[in-house]
Design a protein around this motif. Structure first.
Motif, PDB file in Angstrom:
ATOM      1  N   UNK A   1     -39.883 -40.481   4.599  1.00  0.00           N
ATOM      2  CA  UNK A   1     -39.297 -41.455   3.689  1.00  0.00           C
ATOM      3  C   UNK A   1     -38.467 -42.481   4.449  1.00  0.00           C
ATOM      4  N   UNK A   2     -37.755 -42.002   5.474  1.00  0.00           N
ATOM      5  CA  UNK A   2     -36.977 -42.936   6.294  1.00  0.00           C
ATOM      6  C   UNK A   2     -37.880 -43.886   7.055  1.00  0.00           C
ATOM      7  N   UNK A   3     -38.987 -43.386   7.577  1.00  0.00           N
ATOM      8  CA  UNK A   3     -39.941 -44.248   8.277  1.00  0.00           C
ATOM      9  C   UNK A   3     -40.531 -45.277   7.333  1.00  0.00           C
ATOM     10  N   UNK A   4     -40.862 -44.862   6.108  1.00  0.00           N
ATOM     11  CA  UNK A   4     -41.425 -45.804   5.129  1.00  0.00           C
ATOM     12  C   UNK A   4     -40.429 -46.893   4.781  1.00  0.00           C
ATOM     13  N   UNK A   5     -39.176 -46.510   4.545  1.00  0.00           N
ATOM     14  CA  UNK A   5     -38.163 -47.516   4.213  1.00  0.00           C
ATOM     15  C   UNK A   5     -37.929 -48.473   5.368  1.00  0.00           C
ATOM     16  N   UNK A   6     -38.030 -47.974   6.593  1.00  0.00           N
ATOM     17  CA  UNK A   6     -37.823 -48.845   7.750  1.00  0.00           C
ATOM     18  C   UNK A   6     -38.981 -49.833   7.923  1.00  0.00           C
ATOM     19  N   UNK A   7     -40.208 -49.388   7.716  1.00  0.00           N
ATOM     20  CA  UNK A   7     -41.369 -50.254   7.925  1.00  0.00           C
ATOM     21  C   UNK A   7     -41.626 -51.174   6.742  1.00  0.00           C
ATOM     22  N   UNK A   8     -41.245 -50.750   5.535  1.00  0.00           N
ATOM     23  CA  UNK A   8     -41.554 -51.518   4.328  1.00  0.00           C
ATOM     24  C   UNK A   8     -40.276 -51.877   3.596  1.00  0.00           C
ATOM     25  N   UNK A   9     -39.282 -52.307   4.329  1.00  0.00           N
ATOM     26  CA  UNK A   9     -38.020 -52.574   3.655  1.00  0.00           C
ATOM     27  C   UNK A   9     -38.070 -53.833   2.796  1.00  0.00           C
ATOM     28  N   UNK A  10     -39.046 -54.729   3.006  1.00  0.00           N
ATOM     29  CA  UNK A  10     -39.180 -55.947   2.192  1.00  0.00           C
ATOM     30  C   UNK A  10     -40.330 -55.867   1.213  1.00  0.00           C
ATOM     31  N   UNK A  11     -40.977 -54.660   1.127  1.00  0.00           N
ATOM     32  CA  UNK A  11     -42.162 -54.548   0.294  1.00  0.00           C
ATOM     33  C   UNK A  11     -42.123 -53.224  -0.423  1.00  0.00           C
ATOM     34  N   UNK A  12     -42.396 -53.234  -1.724  1.00  0.00           N
ATOM     35  CA  UNK A  12     -42.413 -52.025  -2.514  1.00  0.00           C
ATOM     36  C   UNK A  12     -43.832 -51.507  -2.591  1.00  0.00           C
ATOM     37  N   UNK A  13     -44.037 -50.265  -2.198  1.00  0.00           N
ATOM     38  CA  UNK A  13     -45.355 -49.652  -2.211  1.00  0.00           C
ATOM     39  C   UNK A  13     -45.515 -48.845  -3.479  1.00  0.00           C
ATOM     40  N   UNK A  14     -46.597 -49.071  -4.230  1.00  0.00           N
ATOM     41  CA  UNK A  14     -46.798 -48.279  -5.446  1.00  0.00           C
ATOM     42  C   UNK A  14     -46.916 -46.802  -5.107  1.00  0.00           C
ATOM     43  N   UNK A  15     -46.398 -46.031  -6.024  1.00  0.00           N
ATOM     44  CA  UNK A  15     -46.429 -44.579  -5.803  1.00  0.00           C
ATOM     45  C   UNK A  15     -47.833 -44.056  -5.976  1.00  0.00           C
TER      46      UNK A  15
ATOM     47  N   UNK B   1     -46.038 -50.930  12.109  1.00  0.00           N
ATOM     48  CA  UNK B   1     -46.537 -51.897  11.131  1.00  0.00           C
ATOM     49  C   UNK B   1     -45.912 -53.247  11.427  1.00  0.00           C
ATOM     50  N   UNK B   2     -46.783 -54.249  11.545  1.00  0.00           N
ATOM     51  CA  UNK B   2     -46.371 -55.629  11.828  1.00  0.00           C
ATOM     52  C   UNK B   2     -45.548 -55.662  13.115  1.00  0.00           C
ATOM     53  N   UNK B   3     -44.242 -55.836  13.030  1.00  0.00           N
ATOM     54  CA  UNK B   3     -43.430 -55.976  14.243  1.00  0.00           C
ATOM     55  C   UNK B   3     -42.579 -54.751  14.541  1.00  0.00           C
ATOM     56  N   UNK B   4     -42.637 -53.737  13.672  1.00  0.00           N
ATOM     57  CA  UNK B   4     -41.735 -52.593  13.812  1.00  0.00           C
ATOM     58  C   UNK B   4     -42.533 -51.353  14.164  1.00  0.00           C
ATOM     59  N   UNK B   5     -41.821 -50.407  14.756  1.00  0.00           N
ATOM     60  CA  UNK B   5     -42.440 -49.138  15.124  1.00  0.00           C
ATOM     61  C   UNK B   5     -41.375 -48.048  15.099  1.00  0.00           C
TER      62      UNK B   5
ATOM     63  N   UNK C   1     -44.514 -64.797  16.086  1.00  0.00           N
ATOM     64  CA  UNK C   1     -45.681 -64.613  15.244  1.00  0.00           C
ATOM     65  C   UNK C   1     -46.580 -63.463  15.637  1.00  0.00           C
ATOM     66  N   UNK C   2     -46.280 -62.698  16.659  1.00  0.00           N
ATOM     67  CA  UNK C   2     -47.166 -61.603  17.064  1.00  0.00           C
ATOM     68  C   UNK C   2     -46.832 -60.353  16.275  1.00  0.00           C
ATOM     69  N   UNK C   3     -47.867 -59.544  16.060  1.00  0.00           N
ATOM     70  CA  UNK C   3     -47.728 -58.287  15.347  1.00  0.00           C
ATOM     71  C   UNK C   3     -48.439 -57.191  16.136  1.00  0.00           C
ATOM     72  N   UNK C   4     -48.086 -55.959  15.805  1.00  0.00           N
ATOM     73  CA  UNK C   4     -48.710 -54.815  16.444  1.00  0.00           C
ATOM     74  C   UNK C   4     -50.083 -54.588  15.836  1.00  0.00           C
ATOM     75  N   UNK C   5     -51.082 -54.472  16.707  1.00  0.00           N
ATOM     76  CA  UNK C   5     -52.454 -54.303  16.225  1.00  0.00           C
ATOM     77  C   UNK C   5     -53.070 -52.976  16.648  1.00  0.00           C
TER      78      UNK C   5
END
Length: 1350
Positions: free
Chosen positions: A15-29, A94-98, A130-134
């Motif tokens: 849950x902590x990892x999800x909140x860190x990676x998706x702190x600006x986006x709400x993921x449907x349950x 995800x994107x710029x975070x890990x 503008x770079x992201x993790x791929x």
């Protein structure tokens, strides 16, 4: 045995990892019903899967979606994941975070260790705009240490970005290396590591890291990457330690290929180096070069790459080794520039010595990117509408699985470049491989020379259906299916540790997981376990059928409630249907090891199998299986016969031997006392009283040809087997003759039967002592066994030791069950004597008494066992109430012989310590040992008396006298006192807080009459236990300058302050005993240490008394010097005085402390420095003052007296040794006694004072202080007292007013005592003394005051 999903790890803080990676986006349950889909479902319905393989549906049409209802977007599918092959590091990006999750071990509720993955680092990794993790990959690097066993040294995280950069990080997020290899986004990172070749002709594959771009492929050699990463990590660590900046290392060496002739590329696999055979080489040359093409002599080595995407659907590329330079020009120039600068300018931060001020500023512009070397596609699988999504290479590099956008999974033959199998209905599938090796020993019977086989299984995870399937390749069936949920991720790396080669991998155990399934709803990581035989599970495999039958039998045997007839029928059918001898043998062994199978069932099944084997061709029968059946059937028949005999009634006449009744009457008293002390309640289990299970019987017996032997193991216990075979005969419940005949017919050797008989007799000691008839049964049974063939050698003549009877003696002397051993020895003695007598009668035909060495051996053995029984009875005494209990110490004749000449005294000393017998009591008991008593006669006690400590002490005295009479030499008073002394000091050393143990140890030491033994024991006590703590106490008191507090005493000396006071007093006593013994040792001769005749063969460690006699003499002045210091320390601790004890001595005196008492040291001599004498005098006076205060408190009822009158005498003795005038302490003591109001004691000591004038002046001051208090400071002043004060002479009045009565500790004393004190002053003062007139006036004033009060 089938496939299974095994949980091996849990991921925490998802849950902590999800909140860190998706702190600006709400993921449907996710759907709520997914929680119930995480468990394994091994009963998957196969009804709708049969048409998959033969489906003729049009593959061009995409299949319909499996789920009609829309589901929530699983957040884990939007992330980039990578799990280390060692399962100790997980990267979620995800994107710029890990976030990096590392392994942590913890203990669960059941006490088992389990591994969890917890967040160890998280942050933002992108540096370019503008770079992201791929793409992400975790590469564990092998340790280079010789002691490594296969675990990684550390793990490197390689991350590809959309900017084209590839960056390398540590587990803590520290950047090691970054390089721009291409200006397109990184699509996929893959790694290939070293694998041990399974066959001699297989080419070793080099390690490499491959990086896929949309139109290029970069490969980095694994060896150079491994060295570069290690160097980077070391350089970063040195920079962090030095606080300097990290210097950018030189770029990596790589190969770059421009992949041509494909429209789109999304994934790839690097197969490795391959070499074509001659036919394929000629075929390719003819196709590419035509009829006139030339063929090289040796096929070239090529690197094979497979890509998936579109146009074509799959592409095969081959790069001939040596066609391109391994280092591109720009890379070579950069490396050369770096090395030149490092070597000639000595300023390279890469090598670790460049200063921060000399570092070049980092370049802002992008580095130059070299163009790729063109590599055309050799061939492919064209399919214009199909687009590949992923490719997964098998561990053996021969097969590959490819997924596409049509929901198909295609199996490719990598070598031939063709599709050999296809599955449909797997949209968004994720693939993995599991390679299983054949277990060792499975092919030894059929083909032992062939190498171990390996099987490849393809693992497919279909997220749309939420199932995980395992398929056998190439054309094998589905061997496993599990319901796992729809939002999992299948993690497959396809590589192991980097940095391993054929040399370093020898002896390593690489623990890596091949396929892992991560369930984000629960955080569980599971792996797939597949047995090898599933690769053989087709309809024609006899082995698979046999394994199925074995599994069926195993499940039947595991059933708790099963009908015996059904078990027999099913087991017989299954075992007879199995074809392979090895599996048939395994099935029979499983049946025989079952605890619920009756013996009739086992015998019938074994007999049926044996009959079936006899009907076959003798050459086709497995010899080991035939031998197993025949031997087990023989044992089962023996078990049935013995079990049947135990149920028969017996009316047999038992044989009696003359002399046994007399022997039993002689040892009956001590046996009765022994039985009383050993018959304590104990815990027993129900199965112990039942018959021996047949499986245990089979495990304890084995057949060696026609003979039956007992299994002799290092920890095997033969008493259960002996109880089953012979206890019925011993207890009188079974016919002895029939049982002996049955055992003799089974070819069990008499020696083995004798071993079983003695083991059951000794193990059931309590029952034997309660049943007197067992002795007669034992005699009959032992006589019958002795008459068997092979028991007693026919050539034995009685004048040599018989091995048969020696075996009995050996077992008896080794047994710790002394009562049963003595009875067995008595019976065997009489049986042996009868045998020898009958042998002598047949040989000599006379009435002579047979005298043989065998009988002499028995006489000694019986006497030793009687002595050991008496000692064991004493050892069995319970501990008195209030003392800690423990296990009863056991002894045997063997242990006593091996413990040396002091073993008996040592055992008795331990008992006396446990009974807390006082030294004076022990002395009184030993003084009565010569009186005519019968200690072996037991006395009757009521249960209430048994619980009383007084009764227990009385019983201890009786048993101790009994043992002392049996061991008159080993337990002589001096030896017993010496061992008690040593035992008490050993116990004190274990717990120094119990000072009573050390005090009693010294008391026991004082009671030793021999000065030689007393001196040696005291010296060993001092050297072994005392001097270390004594020196620690002295140095501690010297450091703090006073009596230390409890905390300091415990820290430095290991005991509290009160225990330390007792310890120092015991040290004084010990040193005084040592001096007294040294003074008498010259006048006495060394004692002779004797031992009883029957115990003269004792061998073992040197006894305590012998060690004491071997000690060298002590240096008396040195011992006296230590005693002086001990007395000072004891006085300081007793009265809480401030003193630095070592400062009271000069340098010679300090150096002589704590030295070996047997050496001659340089002692202080001559006159001592007056300043030291003054310090010593002051200390002695403070000791006397403290003693007088304590004496006054004791008389006042507020405290206890401290050692009576010991301290005044000790201080006077110390004054002489310390060169202090003894008269000064005497005068001080008289004054202190008067000061305390103890006038009577003071008058007694006054006679010993030599300097009367000084004493008279001091006492006159005391008398004046008393009168001053009565006249001036008393709150109840009377009118006569005031009038008397007015009539006093002016000189006396002024003198009284100058007195300070506050110095008096007891000012309220009777006036008569003050009058007597003044009169004593007048008596000792001469008339010409200056204060004589003042004393007369004072006498008159006291008398007038006394008359007025009257």
């Amino acid at each position: 045995m089938s496939c299974c999903l095994t949980e091996f790890c849990r991921v925490q803080e998802l849950k902590t990892v999800h909140e860190f990676l998706f702190h600006n986006k709400k993921t449907p349950a996710p759907e709520g019903n997914n929680k119930n889909q995480t468990e394994n479902d091994l009963t998957w319905d196969n009804s709708d899967w049969g048409a998959w393989e033969n489906s003729e549906a049009n593959e061009d049409d995409p299949p319909a979606e499996d789920d009609a209802q829309p589901i929530g977007i699983p957040w884990l599918q939007d992330c980039v994941l990578s799990l280390s092959p060692c399962s100790d590091l997980l990267v979620v990006a995800r994107e710029t975070k890990a976030a990096f999750l590392s392994a942590r071990w913890r203990t669960d509720e059941g006490g088992r260790e389990e591994m969890n993955l917890a967040v160890s680092w998280s942050g933002t990794l992108s540096t370019e705009e503008g770079e992201c993790i791929s793409s992400v990959i975790c590469i564990p690097l092998a340790s280079q240490k010789r002691s490594s066993t296969g675990r990684p040294d550390w793990t490197c995280i390689v991350i590809g970005f959309t900017s084209g950069y590839v960056r390398f990080y540590t587990e803590t997020g520290v950047l090691l290396l970054a390089q721009l290899l291409h200006e397109d986004p990184v699509l996929r990172l893959k790694c290939r590591t070293y694998e041990i070749p399974r066959h001699p002709g297989v080419t070793d594959q080099h390690e490499e890291l491959s990086i896929l771009y949309p139109a290029a492929l970069v490969t980095i050699d694994g060896f150079s990457l491994f060295q570069s990463l290690r160097a980077c990590r070391n350089q970063v660590a040195r920079a962090a330690a030095a606080g300097s900046d990290v210097v950018q290392p030189p770029p990596l060496a790589y190969k770059k290929w421009g992949l041509q002739d494909m429209d789109t590329i999304v994934d790839h696999s690097s197969v490795g180096i391959m070499t074509l055979n001659v036919f394929d080489q000629m075929k390719n040359a003819s196709i590419l070069g035509g009829f006139h093409a030339s063929v090289k002599g040796s096929p070239p080595a090529m690197s094979q790459y497979i890509t998936v995407g579109g146009g074509p659907y799959t592409g095969f590329y081959y790069a001939i080794e040596g066609s391109s330079q391994p280092l591109l020009s720009h890379v070579a120039l950069a490396v050369a520039s770096k090395l030149t600068s490092a070597l000639f300018n000595a300023a390279s931060g890469w090598l670790g010595w460049k200063k921060q001020s000399e570092e070049e500023p980092p370049q802002k512009q992008k580095p130059k990117v070299e163009p790729a070397t063109a590599l055309p596609v050799r061939f492919g699988l064209p399919d214009s509408r199909r687009h590949g999504e992923s490719i997964c290479l098998s561990p053996c590099n021969t097969l590959a699985g490819v997924t596409d956008d049509f929901g198909r999974v295609t199996l490719l033959d990598v070598t031939r470049g063709i599709a050999i199998r296809m599955w449909k209905g797997y949209r968004d599938a994720q693939l993995g491989w599991v390679q299983v090796s054949e277990a060792r020993g499975e092919r030894e019977l059929s083909s032992p020379s062939l190498p171990r086989r390996h099987a490849q299984f393809l693992v497919i995870y279909a997220p749309r259906r939420g199932i995980l399937e395992v398929w056998g390749t190439q054309h094998g069936p589905r061997v496993g299916a599990f319901n796992v949920g729809k939002h999992c991720r299948l993690l497959y790396g396809g590589y192991r540790l980097m940095g391993v080669n054929s040399v370093t991998s020898q002896g390593w155990q690489l623990h890596t997981q091949q396929v892992c399934l991560l369930d984000p709803t629960t955080g569980v990581l599971r792996t797939v376990t597949i047995p090898f035989h599933l690769a053989l599970s087709d309809k024609k495999s006899e082995r698979a059928k046999d394994m199925h039958l074995l599994k069926r039998l195993t499940m039947l045997l595991k059933s708790k409630e099963v009908d015996p007839d059904l078990l027999e029928t099913e087991a017989q059918s299954v075992i007879l249907d199995i074809k392979h001898p090895a599996i048939k043998k395994q099935a029979l062994e499983s049946l025989l090891a079952n605890k619920n199978a009756p013996v009739s069932c086992l015998a019938n099944v074994t007999r049926a199998l044996l009959d079936s084997l006899k009907d076959l061709d003798p050459e086709a029968v497995d010899e080991s299986l035939l031998q197993l059946c025949s031997s087990q059937l023989k044992l089962l028949q023996l078990y049935s016969h013995i079990q049947l005999l135990h149920t028969e009634a017996t009316e047999e006449e038992y044989e009696t031997s003359p002399g046994i009744e007399e022997d039993l009457a002689r040892v009956s008293p001590i046996l009765q006392r022994y039985a009383e002390l050993t018959s304590r309640p104990s815990v027993s289990f129900a199965q112990e009283s039942g018959p021996l299970p047949v499986r245990d019987f089979l495990s304890l017996m084995e057949c060696d040809g026609e003979a039956v032997k007992i299994v002799q193991g290092p920890q095997s216990d033969s008493s259960p087997l002996g109880s089953f075979l012979l206890w019925g005969c011993v207890s009188g419940q079974s016919p002895i003759q029939k049982v002996c005949d049955t055992l003799q017919e089974s070819n069990i050797s008499p020696q083995n039967l004798l071993t079983l008989l003695l083991s059951v007799w000794l193990s059931r000691e309590k029952e034997v002592l309660k049943q007197p008839d067992t002795v007669k049964n034992l005699h009959t049974l032992l006589t019958r066994l002795s008459a068997m063939k092979g028991a007693v050698e026919e050539s034995w003549d009685g004048q040599c030791v018989c091995p048969w009877w020696q075996q009995v003696r050996t077992v008896c002397v080794q047994s710790e069950n002394s009562g049963a051993a003595l009875l067995a020895a008595l019976v065997a003695h009489r049986a042996a004597k009868s045998s020898i007598t009958s042998l002598a009668e047949t040989k000599f035909q006379s009435d002579w008494v047979a005298v043989s060495l065998e009988l002499e051996q028995w006489v000694v053995c019986v006497r030793q066992l009687e002595d050991a029984l008496a000692l064991q009875t004493l050892l069995s005494l319970p501990s008195p109430q209030g003392s800690p209990g423990g296990a009863t110490p056991r002894c045997s004749v063997k242990t006593l012989l091996e413990s040396g000449r002091g073993g008996v005294a040592d055992s008795v000393a331990k008992v006396l310590f446990r009974q807390a017998l006082a030294p004076d009591t022990l002395r009184d008991i030993l003084q009565r040992r010569g009186q005519t008593v019968n200690p072996e006669q037991p006395t009757e006690h009521t249960p209430q008396d048994s619980a009383d400590n007084n009764t227990l002490q009385h019983r201890t005295e009786e048993l101790l006298l009994c043992v002392c009479q049996r061991f008159p030499d080993s337990l002589s008073p001096d030896l017993l006192f010496a061992h008690c002394c040593w035992e008490y000091v050993v116990q004190w050393n274990k717990d120094p807080e119990v000072g009573k143990n050390l005090e009693w140890s010294v008391e026991h030491l004082r009671m030793i009459s021999s000065s030689h033994i007393q001196l040696g024991i005291a010296l060993m006590m001092w050297t072994t236990f005392i001097v270390k703590r004594f020196s620690a106490a002295a140095f501690l008191m010297e450091k703090v300058g006073k009596a230390p507090k409890d905390r300091l005493c415990r820290r430095d000396v290991g005991m509290g302050d009160s225990a330390m006071t007792s310890f120092l007093g015991a040290c004084v006593q010990l040193l005084q005993v040592l001096m007294e013994a040294d003074a008498c040792v010259e006048e006495e001769s060394a004692p002779m240490l004797c031992v009883e005749e029957v115990w003269g063969c004792a061998e073992g460690p040197v006894s305590l008394a012998e060690l004491a006699l071997e000690q060298r003499g002590v240096h008396y002045p040195l011992v006296q010097h230590q005693c002086l210091l001990a007395s000072l320390l004891h006085a300081a601790m007793t009265f809480g005085l401030k003193v630095k004890p070592l400062s009271l001595f000069d340098s010679k005196g300090k150096n002589a402390f704590f030295r070996d008492l047997t050496t001659i040291q340089l002692m202080p001599s001559g006159d001592t420095d007056p300043s030291l004498v003054a310090l010593r005098q002051e200390f002695l006076l403070r000791v006397l003052t403290g003693w007088v205060k304590a004496l006054g408190e004791a008389q006042g009822g507020s405290g206890g007296s401290l050692c009576g009158d010991m301290w005044p005498e000790m201080c006077l003795e110390l004054a002489t040794l310390l060169q202090v005038n003894p008269d000064i302490p005497r005068r001080h003591l008289v004054c202190e006694l008067y000061n305390q109001g103890l006038d009577t004691r003071a008058e007694e000591l006054m006679l010993e004072v030599e300097d009367k004038d000084v004493l008279g002046s001091q006492l006159l001051v005391l008398a004046g202080q008393r009168l001053c208090y009565s006249l001036l400071h008393n709150t109840t002043q009377t009118r006569p007292a005031m009038e008397l004060l007015a009539r006093l002479p002016t000189t006396l009045c002024t003198w009284l007013k100058a007195m300070d009565p506050s110095e008096l500790r007891c000012p309220l004393v009777p006036l008569s005592q003050s009058s007597r004190l003044v009169s004593r002053v007048i008596e000792i003062l001469p008339e010409n003394h200056a204060q004589y007139s003042l004393a007369l006036h004072l006498m008159e004033a006291v008398e007038v005051l006394g008359d007025e009060e009257d």
